[in-house]
Design an enzyme around this catalytic site. Structure first.
Site, PDB file in Angstrom:
ATOM      1  N   ASP A 129     -15.285  -3.965   0.400  1.00 48.69           N
ATOM      2  CA  ASP A 129     -14.782  -3.660   1.736  1.00 48.69           C
ATOM      3  C   ASP A 129     -15.989  -3.525   2.643  1.00 48.69           C
ATOM      4  O   ASP A 129     -16.849  -2.659   2.417  1.00 48.69           O
ATOM      5  CB  ASP A 129     -13.985  -2.359   1.721  1.00 48.69           C
ATOM      6  CG  ASP A 129     -12.816  -2.424   0.739  1.00 48.69           C
ATOM      7  OD1 ASP A 129     -12.233  -3.513   0.592  1.00 48.69           O
ATOM      8  OD2 ASP A 129     -12.509  -1.400   0.112  1.00 48.69           O
ATOM      9  N   ASP A 183       0.858  -1.182   0.000  1.00 45.92           N
ATOM     10  CA  ASP A 183       0.000   0.000   0.000  1.00 45.92           C
ATOM     11  C   ASP A 183       0.896   1.234   0.000  1.00 45.92           C
ATOM     12  O   ASP A 183       1.806   1.348   0.826  1.00 45.92           O
ATOM     13  CB  ASP A 183      -0.889   0.018   1.247  1.00 45.92           C
ATOM     14  CG  ASP A 183      -1.873  -1.141   1.280  1.00 45.92           C
ATOM     15  OD1 ASP A 183      -1.891  -1.936   0.312  1.00 45.92           O
ATOM     16  OD2 ASP A 183      -2.606  -1.265   2.272  1.00 45.92           O
TER      17      ASP A 183
END
Length: 246
Positions: free
Chosen positions: A130, A7
């Site tokens: 998510d 990330d």
């Protein structure tokens, strides 16, 4: 498949705790980490442009292109973060990415996303769901870098795109992400049982090798692992070996 996650915020590797940009830990240079993971046998790397996810006008396109070049041909790249239109997908596929991950736009612009499944090979597309699980066990979709919770349920969005060719789904229980507190095994058992033809990727919470065997037994086809590698809980090579031996 074991898929290491990198990330990236402003050119550096970070991990967020439960998706919060205010709870960020930095781990250094993405190029060196990418090389380490590939040397240990990673056949796919999951890149997330967190800067682009927060503000699509600030996508780290140059760095992402560099990382794709670094990975090729030994490893493939799956990339997400700030995917908002067809041009974004075309750019990344042309740069050499194998799979493009999108989430928020699947909720906010479903008509456009449905056209993607006609225009692109569905094997190049990954729907990211998510979710926040409430006390009533409702699994609600969160969007925009997890900052906004919707009323859309996990089952609804998967079914919407499954009918038009959805093949890959990356499912993250936000409460587990970046915590090293273990994966939500029952979640993956449930969705893999409901849609056996979808290639599900689990994400969030893996902190020891025994989690890998549990997730594979649950039915997932890939496990995305971030913080456990960054904090040397175990190596990519050890994780791959565990997956293969299950």
């Amino acid at each position: 498949m074991i898929i290491p996650a990198l990330d990236i915020i402003n050119g550096k590797i970070v991990r967020l705790y439960q998706g919060s940009y205010h709870m960020e830990t930095s781990y250094g240079n993405p190029v060196s980490l990418l090389r380490q993971y590939i040397c240990q046998g990673a056949k796919m790397i999951h890149l997330v442009d967190l800067t682009g996810a927060q503000n699509p006008s600030k996508k780290q396109s140059s760095l992402i292109s560099q990382l794709i070049r670094e990975a090729t041909p030994l490893s493939k790249i799956q990339i997400g973060g700030g995917i908002r239109n067809t041009t974004d997908i075309e750019f990344l596929l042309k740069a050499g990415a194998t799979r493009i991950v999108f989430g928020s736009v699947a909720v906010t612009k479903p008509e456009m996303v449905r056209k993607w499944f006609e225009y692109f090979d569905p094997n190049h597309l990954v729907l990211a769901v998510d979710i926040r699980i409430s006390s009533t066990k409702d699994r609600k979709i969160a969007i925009y870098g997890w900052k906004k919770e919707t009323n859309l349920k996990l089952e609804q969005i998967i079914e919407e795109y499954y009918t038009i060719g959805l093949k890959h789904v990356l499912c993250t229980d936000i409460s587990k992400d970046g915590t090293l507190l273990g994966s939500n095994i029952s979640l993956y058992q449930s969705i893999c049982r409901s849609w056996p033809k979808i290639f599900f990727q689990s994400s969030g919470g893996v902190y020891k090798l025994t989690e890998i065997s549990k997730l594979r037994c649950a039915g997932v086809k890939s496990i995305i692992i971030g913080r456990a590698f960054l904090e040397n809980k175990f190596t990519v090579a050890e994780a791959i070996s565990c997956w293969q031996n299950e």
